[in-house]
Structures are given as C-alpha cells and as structure tokens.
Enzyme design. Structure first.
Site, short mmCIF file in Angstrom:
data_model
loop_
_atom_site.label_atom_id
_atom_site.label_comp_id
_atom_site.label_asym_id
_atom_site.label_seq_id
_atom_site.Cartn_x
_atom_site.Cartn_y
_atom_site.Cartn_z
CB SER A 245 -18.24 -60.90 3.46
OG SER A 245 -17.97 -62.11 4.13
CE LYS B 46 -18.53 -18.05 4.29
NZ LYS B 46 -18.80 -18.84 3.10
CG ASN C 18 -25.64 -70.37 8.21
OD1 ASN C 18 -24.79 -69.81 7.52
ND2 ASN C 18 -26.47 -71.29 7.71
CB THR D 240 -44.36 -21.80 15.51
OG1 THR D 240 -45.04 -20.56 15.31
CG2 THR D 240 -44.40 -22.18 16.99
CG HIS D 241 -45.34 -21.57 11.04
ND1 HIS D 241 -46.01 -22.42 10.19
CD2 HIS D 241 -46.07 -21.52 12.18
CE1 HIS D 241 -47.11 -22.86 10.79
NE2 HIS D 241 -47.17 -22.33 11.99
CB SER E 214 -13.68 -19.81 2.37
OG SER E 214 -13.52 -19.53 0.99
CD GLN F 260 -21.06 -62.16 2.38
OE1 GLN F 260 -20.80 -63.28 2.78
NE2 GLN F 260 -20.65 -61.72 1.21
CD GLU G 236 -22.12 -25.95 6.22
OE1 GLU G 236 -22.32 -25.92 5.00
OE2 GLU G 236 -21.17 -25.33 6.76
CE1 TYR H 157 -26.11 -65.86 6.28
CE2 TYR H 157 -25.82 -67.40 4.46
CZ TYR H 157 -25.48 -66.22 5.10
OH TYR H 157 -24.52 -65.40 4.56
CG ASN I 140 -17.54 -21.83 5.67
OD1 ASN I 140 -18.19 -20.78 5.70
ND2 ASN I 140 -16.72 -22.13 4.68
CE LYS J 193 -21.34 -60.32 8.27
NZ LYS J 193 -22.60 -60.68 7.55
N1 ARG Z 1 -19.97 -64.33 5.31
C1 ARG Z 1 -21.23 -64.89 5.64
C2 ARG Z 1 -22.19 -63.77 6.07
O1 ARG Z 1 -21.73 -62.78 6.49
C3 ARG Z 1 -21.12 -65.85 6.78
C4 ARG Z 1 -22.19 -66.88 6.81
C5 ARG Z 1 -22.08 -67.69 5.59
N2 ARG Z 1 -22.83 -68.90 5.64
C6 ARG Z 1 -23.03 -69.63 4.55
N3 ARG Z 1 -23.68 -70.72 4.69
N4 ARG Z 1 -22.63 -69.24 3.37
O2 ARG Z 1 -23.39 -63.89 5.97
#
Ligand code: ARG
Length: 467
Positions: free
Chosen positions: A23, A283, A110, A155-156, A277, A322, A290, A317, A285, A325
C-alpha cells in the site's frame, strides 16, 4: 535488510504478491501521522518503564530525522516494505541501528494504521468545516447584496412564485450549515484513539492508553480492542458527509450552469473561474461547476466502495481494510478542490438584477397571490384557483400578463376583483406577503441572514478550539 516479518518464512515473496499487497504507493500520504503516533507511543513506553529513557530519546531523535528526510524527499519508499509503517520502521532502524526495533513494542500495525487514519481525518475535517464556513460567508455576502433582487422561484423548473434571490442563496447556506454540523458531529467519533488495542486483543505490556490519547489530543480511547482495530465507521461517516456536500455543490453547480446560460442570463461567473473553447471564440464555459457536478459521482462511489468492503467482514483486522485508503484520499482531494474554488467563485459572481426583474415581470408567478386575494374576499380556495386558472388562460390567449388586464377584464372572471389587486400583484408585494418564519419576505430573509451569521460565529469558535 530482509522483511521485518521474515523470520517464519523460508522463501522470498513472489514479486507480484509484493506489488499486489503493498500500500506504500498511496499510504505514504500518512507519513506525518505515522510518525506523530510513533512519537507519542514511544514516549508512553518510556513513561511506563517499558523502555529505558535513553532508548526512548534515541528513537525519538531517529523518528524526527526520518521525518525530516521524508519531508526533504530523501527517503525512497520500497514496495518490498509493503506499507508506510514498515517503510518508516525500516528507515528508523537503518538510521539509529537495532534499538529502532524497540519502537514496535506493545503495538501492531493494526492499531497503528487505525491511529494514523484517525489523525489524518481529524485534521482534514477541521479544514473542511473551515472551507464550508468560507463558502457560507461568500453566499451570505451575495445574499446581502441581493436583498432587493427578485427572481422567479421554480418548481418543476417552471416559474412558480417570485422570491428574493437572497432567499434562494440562503437555502444553500442552510444546506452547508447542516454539512458543517455533520462534520463537527463526526469529529466526536474520529477523535478517539485505537492505539493500545494491539493486533486485536490488547497487549501484555503495561501500557497507558490514556496517556497516549492525551499526548495526541484525542478525547478518549476505544472501549473494545477488537472494535478499535476493526472500526472504519468514522471513515464511512466522513464519506457520507462528503457525499452530501457534493450533492449540495452539484445542485448549486447545476443552477450556476443554467443561470449563466444565455437563455437565463441571471448571473455571470468571473472570467478567472471560466474557460474558453479551442474552436468557438465566443465561448465562456462554466467548467468549474460542470466538473464539480461530474466529480460528485466518484465521491458517491468511494462511499459505496467502503461500505461494500466492510459488509460481512469478520472481526478483527482483515487485509480487505487496506482498501479504505484510496477512496478516502480521493474524496479529500476532490472535496478540497471543489470547496476551495466555490467560495471565491460565488464571491466574484456578477448578478444580473435587471434580467431577473425582467423574468419576474414576464410571467404568471404572481397568480397564487390573486387567488389568495379572492380567498380574502370569502371565496373558497379551490374556486379561487379555478377562477385564476381561467384568468391566466385568457392572458395567454391574448398575449398579456396579469398586471396588463383592465379591471373590467378581471371582473369578467369574478365580481370580487377590485382595484386593490394591482398592488397585490406587484412582485415586491408578492414577496413581502410571505412574511412567515423561513419565508421570502425581505424582513424574514434579513433575520435568516443574521441567524446564520450567529451560527457561523459558533463554527469559528469550534474551529478555534481545535486549531
Ligand atoms: N497496510 C495495512 C493497511 O493499511 C496496515 C495494516 C496491516 N496489518 C496487517 N496485519 N497486515 O491496512
């Protein structure tokens, strides 16, 4: 150095597995929070006599060195160290030697990752409350400049009743007030410390979780260690609050796009907030509203994505988590981009009062008011509705508006009409007749503005207490 968890393994990790499970490419955004949490953790280890003072000092200095190196872009994160937590720990050990390996005492990734996420979101939420505040101020500024600007209310998407443009803008101030309150409320559940839960069950070391909470400015600690490491409700709440903010921004965006079309011509966005444009030289815009409208989808997607990750997930966990994120980071970036632009875009927007007035004069949005006049003369509302419906039809067939009719023409439809109706039909009279709490009468709107300003004062206080 090999893997931090390599002891139990007899083979190298397949490189595709490393790539797939890492990650670091996105959770490196948590570097500051990770080190902040580690500093509090190691301080606590010293205070509780779990680590000797000199080790604590060495580790703290090492962590600060690593932080500076990261800020200077001198740390090369590695996929083989999987995530930000292990990349930092590895770097710490490289910087200060084996004593760095003592940092992780009484802790798991964790509870560590959960702590990082709480720290990260806590700060962002305060920032978003501030950005909403700025947008509300911009809207109120325009509302104050438009306390006498009358515009058709719809309205509408059909002209319904005339309202003050200020009243229309204040509707958005109310929406963003709820959004800010939702974020401020969610803060209570964000500002709770998971650390000390260990992998899932707590730790054998005599740690002091409340001391860590105090150091990090958390209002409390998680009650249950399994819940502490499994809970991502606080992120779901943030994503849900963000989804509603985007909903509101997208509705305002849609109106800005419509209002700045030639067909409406009600407002003109400042040149600095529009684009041109590549082929059509004339134009201008409204790209920002948007795009905000368009980006609303990804924020909803991030909410549904995380809810789906969490659905049916057994305690405690799981690696699935993961996946919490990227959607969160993306939502933070998307929301930040939109809110940052919206406040100045609204503040610099030009309002075409004449065009709005023209739209009000050339419609039947005062029809309800003559129906109400007849009701005042004793006619049941349903009959009055019918009479005015016929009157409007007559106008349409004869190319007239209600104010163009002579009193004799009016009397063809009901003997109850008299000269007083000309005053009743004036747009100002129509607006000011709606003199109920929350209505569009100008004194009501002025009071709504001052109530909103008072709420903004409370928001400022809330932000200041967390600054
Ligand atoms: N990179 C992991 C996450 O974001 C961290 C926690 C990992 N824990 C584990 N026991 N593999 O969830």
């Amino acid at each position: 150095m090999s893997k931090l968890w390599g002891g139990r393994f007899t083979k190298q990790t397949n490189h595709l597995v490393e790539e797939y499970t890492a990650s670091i490419n996105f959770d490196k955004a948590l570097a500051e929070e990770d080190i902040q949490g580690s500093l509090a953790h190691v301080t606590m280890l010293g205070k509780c006599g779990i680590l000797p003072a000199e080790d604590v000092e060495t580790i703290k200095e090492g962590l600060i060195t690593v932080l500076h190196k990261i800020r200077a872009g001198e740390v090369e994160f590695s996929v083989s160290d999987e995530d930000i937590h292990m990349n930092i720990e590895k770097n710490l050990i490289e910087t200060i030697g084996p004593v760095g390996g003592k940092l992780h005492t009484g802790r798991s990734r964790n509870d560590q990752v959960a702590t990082d996420m709480h720290l990260y979101l806590r700060e962002r939420v305060v920032g978003f409350v501030g950005m909403l505040h700025a947008l509300q101020e911009a809207l109120i500024g325009q509302a104050k400049d438009n306390l006498d600007t009358i515009v058709p209310g719809y309205t509408h998407l059909q002209r319904a009743q005339p309202i003050l443009f200020a009243h229309h803008l204040m509707a958005y101030v109310s929406m963003f007030q709820r959004d800010a309150e939702r974020l401020m409320d969610s803060y209570k559940r964000i500002n709770v410390l998971p650390l000390g839960a260990g992998a899932l069950a707590g730790t054998t070391f005599p740690i002091d979780r409340h001391f860590v909470a105090e150091q990090l400015g958390f209002d409390g600690v998680y009650e249950n260690s399994l819940d502490a490491v499994s809970d991502r409700d606080f992120i779901v709440e943030f994503l849900a609050a963000a989804s509603l903010i985007m909903t509101h921004l997208s509705r305002l965006s849609e109106e800005l796009v419509l209002w700045s079309s030639t067909e409406f011509g009600f407002v003109e966005l400042d040149d600095a907030f529009c684009t041109g444009s590549s082929i059509m030289p004339q134009k201008k815009n409204p790209d920002v509203p948007e795009l905000v409208r368009g980006k609303t989808g990804r924020v909803y997607g991030n909410l549904i994505g995380l809810l789906t990750v969490l659905k049916s997930l057994p305690l405690a966990y799981n690696k699935d988590m993961q996946e919490d994120k990227e959607g969160m980071f993306d939502t933070v970036a998307t929301l930040e981009g939109a809110l940052q632009l919206f406040a100045p875009m609204i503040a610099t927007m030009k309002v075409n009062k004449d065009r709005m007035r023209q739209a009000v004069n050339q419609d039947f949005s005062n029809a309800t008011d003559i129906a109400d006049f007849l009701v005042g003369e004793g006619l049941p509302f349903r009959q009055a509705h019918e009479v005015i419906g016929k009157t409007v039809l007559y106008c349409i067939q004869n190319g007239k508006y209600l104010l163009d009719l002579t009193i004799d023409e009016f009397k063809q439809f009901s003997p109850l009409f008299d000269d007083r109706i000309y005053a009743v039909l004036q747009p100002e009279a129509v607006v000011n007749a709606r003199n109920v709490y929350g209505g569009t009468a100008s004194n009501q709107v002025a009071e709504a503005i001052s109530r909103s300003e008072k709420l903004l004062g409370q928001t400022e206080q809330w932000i200041e207490n967390r600054g």
